[in-house]
Design a protein around this motif. Structure first.
Motif, PDB file in Angstrom:
ATOM      1  N   SER B  28       0.818  -1.208   0.000  1.00 14.47           N
ATOM      2  CA  SER B  28       0.000   0.000   0.000  1.00 14.47           C
ATOM      3  C   SER B  28       0.858   1.267   0.000  1.00 14.47           C
ATOM      4  N   ASN B  33      -2.613  -1.707  -4.101  1.00 12.27           N
ATOM      5  CA  ASN B  33      -3.456  -1.616  -2.929  1.00 12.27           C
ATOM      6  C   ASN B  33      -3.323  -2.839  -2.036  1.00 12.27           C
ATOM      7  N   ARG B  34      -3.764  -2.658  -0.823  1.00  8.78           N
ATOM      8  CA  ARG B  34      -3.568  -3.639   0.223  1.00  8.78           C
ATOM      9  C   ARG B  34      -3.956  -5.056  -0.203  1.00  8.78           C
ATOM     10  N   THR B  35      -5.184  -5.193  -0.715  1.00 10.60           N
ATOM     11  CA  THR B  35      -5.668  -6.514  -1.108  1.00 10.60           C
ATOM     12  C   THR B  35      -4.859  -7.080  -2.267  1.00 10.60           C
ATOM     13  N   ASN B  65     -13.945  -8.442  -5.506  1.00  9.79           N
ATOM     14  CA  ASN B  65     -12.662  -7.918  -5.034  1.00  9.79           C
ATOM     15  C   ASN B  65     -11.517  -8.808  -5.512  1.00  9.79           C
ATOM     16  N   ASN B  69      -8.597  -7.548  -8.264  1.00 11.81           N
ATOM     17  CA  ASN B  69      -7.197  -7.453  -7.882  1.00 11.81           C
ATOM     18  C   ASN B  69      -6.318  -8.456  -8.608  1.00 11.81           C
TER      19      ASN B  69
END
Lengths: 176, 176
Positions: B28, B33-35, B65, B69
DNA sequence: CTCAACTTTCAAATACTTTTGAAAGTTGGC
DNA sequence: GCCAACTTTCAAAAGTATTTGAAAGTTGAG
């Protein structure tokens, strides 16, 4: 004549605004929040130290926001406080040497990103266990990344210590 | 005995979770992004390709999601699709060569960050105007940053082209 | 000591980002 | 063509980060 002067002002102001916007966007990719980077940009292109009041009105931000971001920039070593004799309020100037700016950003990000991951890698590298393909894959990946992270760590330490002449001279020639 | 096996599983799982969390946090800070970074971490430490279903349940995330990703990781060149003969669904594997991972991240960030600022610098460097301390300071700062940005651009191009041996050998020795 | 000029704080509001999940879309096999 | 298995989409919801502004804190001068 009045019109010409007006147009010239607009051009400089437009250029400044464009730069402030762009620097803000760049900063937000570098762990520096948008406003923080915009304050830095404003101070960068200003010939004189500015006070909080000026920063607030130029960037159209609140007092609290201005204060917080100025403090953060000072913490990062990207902005310095300057006191004018006879004036009660504080003025601020930006670090204008780009090499120094980069160095400070590297120092901060190394501390906030690289060091925590190295800590976790050391922790999870210590699993005592039976063997199995999952464990082996896990341990192999952790070993690889640890090696890489350690190298990155010492590379960054060297960069932080290096001065610009060394960097621009030796390094740039080398990679050509 | 049952208890021992259970404890061993917990340790590996704990290690994996810790690593996935840490990689997510690191990502991040890097425009990932985090995921997205967690999916990459999960695939990194997995000995076999995983399907969307597995990723969803391991990371406790929704189908949408997961899908978004995974696609983003494929766009970045950090994950590859793998089709198993006889199976309809898609499986995924991560790029595990850290040097390649870094290269891909550099390519993406250069495109998204450095190139736009260079464009703005060229635009605002073109102001035709009367002289004055403000204009001069502005133009000086823009010139300095342009110079720096151009250097960074070619440095990154070289790094992108360089292979790991070159980097680890020549560069690492040099900075010691 | 007191005031006014200034700076700092922080809870609530706003803005921005990510995630969800259900519906729509796609595709291989029969 | 049709179905079932799978993937993709996207508007609404949830989660994060940033900003505001008013109140509290600080400090130098008189």
């Amino acid at each position: 004549m009045r019109k010409l002067v007006y147009l010239w002002n607009m051009d400089l102001q437009e250029g400044k605004d464009k730069f402030i916007q762009a620097w803000g966007t760049l900063g937000s990719h570098w762990g520096i929040n948008r406003t923080m980077a915009q304050v830095h940009a404003l101070l960068l292109i200003s010939a004189n130290p500015l006070c909080a009041e000026t920063i607030m009105s130029e960037l159209q931000i609140s007092r609290g926001n201005a204060n917080m971001n100025i403090r953060a920039l000072i913490d990062w070593g990207l902005v310095f406080k300057e006191l004018k004799p006879g004036e009660r309020k504080e003025f601020f100037v930006a670090e204008k040497d780009m090499w120094e700016v980069i160095r400070q950003v590297i120092v901060q990000r190394k501390k906030k990103e690289l060091e925590p991951i190295i800590k976790v890698l050391n922790e999870v590298g210590q699993i005592e266990s039976e063997t199995g393909p999952d464990v082996e894959e896990f341990e192999k990946v952790i070993r690889d990344i640890s090696l890489f992270a350690t190298k990155a760590d010492s590379t960054l330490d060297s960069l932080i210590k290096a001065d610009q002449h060394w960097f621009v001279g030796t390094f740039m020639k080398m990679i050509k």
